[in-house]
Design an enzyme around this catalytic site. Structure first.
Site, PDB file in Angstrom:
ATOM      1  N   HIS A  11      -5.495  -0.564   2.222  1.00  0.00           N
ATOM      2  CA  HIS A  11      -5.838  -1.358   3.153  1.00  0.00           C
ATOM      3  C   HIS A  11      -4.535  -2.377   3.581  1.00  0.00           C
ATOM      4  CE1 HIS A  11      -7.002  -3.289  -0.427  1.00  0.00           C
ATOM      5  NE2 HIS A  11      -6.795  -4.472   0.251  1.00  0.00           N
ATOM      6  N   CYS A  67       1.744  -0.248   0.359  1.00  0.00           N
ATOM      7  CA  CYS A  67       0.641  -1.072  -0.027  1.00  0.00           C
ATOM      8  C   CYS A  67       0.970  -2.628  -0.163  1.00  0.00           C
ATOM      9  CB  CYS A  67       0.251  -0.737  -1.493  1.00  0.00           C
ATOM     10  SG  CYS A  67       1.165  -1.151  -3.042  1.00  0.00           S
ATOM     11  N   GLY A  68       0.499  -3.504  -0.515  1.00  0.00           N
ATOM     12  CA  GLY A  68       0.756  -5.082  -0.325  1.00  0.00           C
ATOM     13  C   GLY A  68       2.256  -5.205  -0.896  1.00  0.00           C
ATOM     14  N   HIS A 100      21.787   8.048  -4.828  1.00  0.00           N
ATOM     15  CA  HIS A 100      21.769   8.152  -6.227  1.00  0.00           C
ATOM     16  C   HIS A 100      20.898   8.472  -7.194  1.00  0.00           C
ATOM     17  CE1 HIS A 100      25.146   4.698  -6.053  1.00  0.00           C
ATOM     18  NE2 HIS A 100      25.476   5.730  -5.279  1.00  0.00           N
ATOM     19  N   ARG A 111       3.792  -6.626   2.629  1.00  0.00           N
ATOM     20  CA  ARG A 111       3.669  -8.023   2.536  1.00  0.00           C
ATOM     21  C   ARG A 111       4.983  -8.748   2.414  1.00  0.00           C
ATOM     22  NH1 ARG A 111      -1.666  -8.286  -1.546  1.00  0.00           N
ATOM     23  NH2 ARG A 111      -3.087  -7.664   0.176  1.00  0.00           N
ATOM     24  N   ARG A 134      27.920  13.156 -10.656  1.00  0.00           N
ATOM     25  CA  ARG A 134      27.454  12.376 -11.933  1.00  0.00           C
ATOM     26  C   ARG A 134      25.971  11.664 -11.672  1.00  0.00           C
ATOM     27  NH1 ARG A 134      30.030   8.816  -8.683  1.00  0.00           N
ATOM     28  NH2 ARG A 134      29.429   6.599  -8.704  1.00  0.00           N
TER      29      ARG A 134
END
Length: 144
Positions: A11, A67-68, A100, A111, A134
Site C-alpha cells: 500500500h 514499499c514505503g 557492478h 517515502r 572483476r
C-alpha cells in the site's frame, strides 16, 4: 535489454507502482503486475515473493518493487537464491547496482525518493548493462 518486467508494491508503494507501470507501458515494456491493486493496507511480502519468483524462474527479465522504505521488499526478494535486489534511493545508485552488482530487482522507497528520481532510476536500471569482469567474480561470491 530486458523486455518483460515484473512489478509489485504494498500500500505504501502503490501510487509509485502505478506511475511506473504507466511509464513502462509507454516505453514498450511488457508488465506483469503482482499487486497490490489499491492503497488499502497490504503486506509487502505478498508482492515481493511473486516478483522475485518471476525473475528467478525467467518468467520476467527484471523486477521492480516499491514499499514505503524499500527495505521490506528488498529483504524479502533477497531471500530468493537467484535474486540480487537493490535498494535504490537515487538514480546514480540504480546505475551502479546494474554496472557492478548485476542487480535484477529494483527496490524503491516511495517515502524517501521523488517520483522523478524513481522514474529515472527505473530507466537506468533497465538500460544499464552489467560490466562483468572483476565485478562478475564478486557477484559469483554472493550465493550461499
Amino acid at each position: 535489454m530486458p523486455h518483460h518486467i515484473a512489478i509489485g508494491a504494498d500500500h505504501a508503494g502503490f501510487a509509485y507502482k502505478e506511475h511506473i507501470k504507466t511509464w513502462l507501458e509507454a516505453n514498450g515494456y511488457t508488465i506483469t503486475d503482482y499487486g497490490t491493486h489499491s492503497a488499502d493496507s497490504a503486506d509487502y511480502a505478498d508482492f515481493a515473493h511473486p516478483v522475485a519468483l518471476a525473475v528467478e524462474s525467467g518468467q520476467a527479465d527484471r523486477g521492480v518493487l516499491v514499499c514505503g522504505s524499500g527495505e521490506g521488499v528488498s529483504m524479502t526478494a533477497n531471500k530468493h537464491q537467484g535474486i540480487r535486489a537493490a535498494l535504490v534511493w537515487q538514480p546514480a545508485v540504480a546505475e551502479l547496482t546494474r554496472q557492478h552488482n548485476d542487480a535484477n530487482v529494483l527496490c524503491l522507497p516511495e517515502r524517501f525518493i521523488s517520483l522523478d528520481d524513481a522514474l529515472r532510476s527505473v530507466h537506468l536500471f533497465l538500460t544499464t548493462a552489467f560490466e562483468g569482469g572483476r565485478h562478475q567474480r564478486r557477484v559469483d561470491k554472493m550465493m550461499c
